[in-house]
Enzyme design. Structure first.
Site, mmCIF file in Angstrom:
data_model
loop_
_atom_site.group_PDB
_atom_site.id
_atom_site.type_symbol
_atom_site.label_atom_id
_atom_site.label_comp_id
_atom_site.label_asym_id
_atom_site.label_seq_id
_atom_site.Cartn_x
_atom_site.Cartn_y
_atom_site.Cartn_z
ATOM 1 N N CYS A 94 -8.858 23.317 16.153
ATOM 2 C CA CYS A 94 -8.727 23.415 17.703
ATOM 3 C C CYS A 94 -8.198 22.149 18.478
ATOM 4 O O CYS A 94 -8.889 21.482 19.380
ATOM 5 C CB CYS A 94 -10.127 23.810 18.204
ATOM 6 N N TYR A 104 -2.359 6.852 3.363
ATOM 7 C CA TYR A 104 -3.023 6.987 4.627
ATOM 8 C C TYR A 104 -2.921 8.539 5.082
ATOM 9 O O TYR A 104 -2.934 8.853 6.141
ATOM 10 C CB TYR A 104 -2.120 6.316 5.881
ATOM 11 N N GLY A 136 0.919 -1.150 0.005
ATOM 12 C CA GLY A 136 0.047 -0.111 0.054
ATOM 13 C C GLY A 136 0.878 1.285 0.019
ATOM 14 O O GLY A 136 1.153 1.916 -0.956
ATOM 15 N N TYR A 145 0.267 9.214 14.554
ATOM 16 C CA TYR A 145 1.413 8.243 14.798
ATOM 17 C C TYR A 145 2.681 9.209 15.079
ATOM 18 O O TYR A 145 3.950 8.601 14.844
ATOM 19 C CB TYR A 145 1.715 7.650 13.407
HETATM 20 C C1 LIG Z 1 -2.553 -2.254 5.794
HETATM 21 C C2 LIG Z 1 -2.588 -3.637 5.228
HETATM 22 C C3 LIG Z 1 -1.646 -3.810 3.929
HETATM 23 C C4 LIG Z 1 -0.676 -2.664 3.409
HETATM 24 O O1 LIG Z 1 0.097 -2.230 4.239
HETATM 25 P P1 LIG Z 1 1.227 -1.153 3.812
HETATM 26 O O2 LIG Z 1 2.123 -0.917 4.766
HETATM 27 O O3 LIG Z 1 0.720 0.121 3.334
HETATM 28 O O4 LIG Z 1 2.036 -1.785 2.683
HETATM 29 C C5 LIG Z 1 -1.356 -4.982 3.469
HETATM 30 N N1 LIG Z 1 -2.250 -6.044 3.897
HETATM 31 C C6 LIG Z 1 -3.075 -6.048 4.955
HETATM 32 C C7 LIG Z 1 -3.694 -7.335 5.546
HETATM 33 C C8 LIG Z 1 -3.101 -4.725 5.747
HETATM 34 O O5 LIG Z 1 -3.979 -4.699 6.588
#
Ligand SMILES: *Cc1c(COP(=O)(O)O)cnc(C)c1O
Length: 434
Positions: free
Chosen positions: A343, A372, A276, A317
């Site tokens: 705020c 994200y 991701g 985070y």
């Molecule tokens: C969030 C998630 C990902 C992606 O994670 P990244 O750190 O954005 O690569 C892949 N698989 C599952 C099951 C997730 O929950």
């Protein structure tokens, strides 16, 4: 590597489009994505895994804009959805159901039923309880459910605790000591086809070691399962590869892919990755404008028109996003806090940073805001969602329209029961809510 560089005039640009021009045309705050960066990240990750059969299932939750999903589908990616909402988003972007995995630690029965009926690639179960529920649904629908099991390999991802998922105390995955029993139960059920074993140990990992530990453990497990006659086709390593936000130095996608395929190749299975962040994180920036410079008694605050409702990662985070001025100025550095208008004291992007001189109206880019970020946006403090632009070479395309103030009450009802319409109260006249 990304495609946000200064052009000949010294102005920060996305590919060949100056961010100044984008701000002029679409206003701020605005998310801007570089398509070439997305394409590059998919390409380099594929190079890493080219020696094994593989599927890259983009994790939709990182950024679910339709045009981004369509870009990824066009690059041959499959998808990982963590809700039926994401599943439908993938279908809307043109994916076939058999390209989409349904994941998530708390899938509802109706979500599993829909994914099953539509023909999902597989449903990734996270507990024996969930497997039992899925078996019931499959029996009722008279279909055989394709299943992968997400196991919890109990390895320390050494990342922020909110995004570590592979330790025994985390809610995710099937506990290591319950895995064999679960497969044994599933193997005896004709409504289940146990075709995969997967894991996902966390996000924003910046070293290979935890991935290697997890891959070795999963590799041994998959070997045992195959020996016991489980008809595995896929072995999944999830996502999690980190990106450089500031000074991090994560493995390259190619190194990462190569290391995993080296370990898992002997199994002869299809390697499923669910990247991701690494695909879209550095493919986006949040373009914002300085609304005020406030000289406090102890600190100078640079207040932006973007806030934690647009980009919550620093507040959630303790993440740091690099800030760059769109136009460079004299290097008159000063130590400032860069904050949003919300705020909440957590609405702080940078604390006590030394930055080149800033003035009201200056444009800035918060880097690494492709993952994200827009997906976590909220209306908090009465702030409509911002616009999103995808740049491809010389072309900038609007891929999400900026919301208007009327969107803040969309779907709400007046106390008397009638639906709120999108007109503004009279006093506001022709409101300028760009
Ligand atoms: C969030 C998630 C990902 C992606 O994670 P990244 O750190 O954005 O690569 C892949 N698989 C599952 C099951 C997730 O929950």
């Amino acid at each position: 590597m990304d495609h946000f560089q200064r052009n000949a005039q010294g102005v920060l640009a996305a590919e060949e489009v100056s961010l100044k021009d984008i701000a002029k045309e679409y206003g701020t705050p605005t998310f801007v994505y570089a398509k070439a960066t997305i394409e590059r990240h998919v390409r380099v990750l594929r190079e890493g895994v080219k020696d094994v059969p593989h599927s890259l299932c983009y994790a939709i939750k990182a950024n679910s804009n339709l045009a981004i999903l369509e870009t990824l589908a066009g690059l041959g990616c499959d998808f990982d959805a963590v809700s039926i909402g994401e599943f439908v988003q993938a279908l809307k972007a043109g994916a076939k159901p058999e390209q989409v995995i349904l994941s998530g630690v708390g899938k509802r029965d109706d979500e599993m039923r829909s994914a099953l009926k539509w023909g999902a690639r597989y449903i990734c179960v996270e507990s024996i309880e969930e497997l039992k529920a899925l078996e019931q649904i499959a029996c009722h629908e008279k279909v055989c459910a394709p299943v992968a099991v997400r196991v919890n390999p109990d390895v320390d991802a050494k990342t922020h605790p909110y995004i570590a998922t592979g330790l025994k105390q985390n809610k995710f995955g099937v506990a290591w000591n319950q895995v064999h029993e679960l497969y044994r139960w599933g193997q005896e059920r004709s409504a289940l086809s146990l075709i995969g074993v997967t894991c996902h140990i966390g996000s924003q990992l910046t070293t290979m070691d935890p991935f290697i530990d997890a891959a070795k453990r999963i590799g041994v497990l998959a070997g045992e399962l195959l020996e016991r006659g489980v008809p595995l086709r896929d072995v999944g390593m999830g996502g999690g590869l980190g990106i450089p936000y500031t000074y991090e130095n994560p493995p390259t996608p190619k190194e990462y892919g190569q290391a995993l395929s080296d370990i898992l190749k002997p199994l002869g299975l299809n390697l499923v990755l669910e990247p991701g962040r690494v695909i879209v994180g550095n493919a986006g920036i949040l373009l914002a404008k300085v609304v005020r410079i406030k000289e406090g008694s102890e600190r100078v605050f640079v207040i932006l028109d973007a806030g934690m409702n647009d980009l919550i990662r620093p507040a959630l985070y303790q993440a740091t996003h690099r800030l760059e001025k769109v136009e460079v100025s004299a290097a008159n550095h000063a130590v400032v806090d860069v904050v949003g208008p919300i705020c909440e004291s957590a609405d702080t992007f940078l604390e006590q940073e030394s930055l080149g001189s800033m003035e009201c109206g200056d444009l800035v880019a918060l880097r690494s805001s492709g993952a994200y970020a827009s997906v976590m946006a909220s209306h908090y403090n009465g702030r409509p969602h911002v616009a999103e632009i995808l740049v491809d070479g010389k072309r900038a395309q609007l891929i999400k329209k900026r919301e208007s103030i009327a969107d803040l009450w969309r779907g709400e009802f007046h106390l008397q029961g009638d639906a709120a319409d999108s007109t503004y109260p009279l006093e506001t006249g022709s409101i300028d809510d760009e």
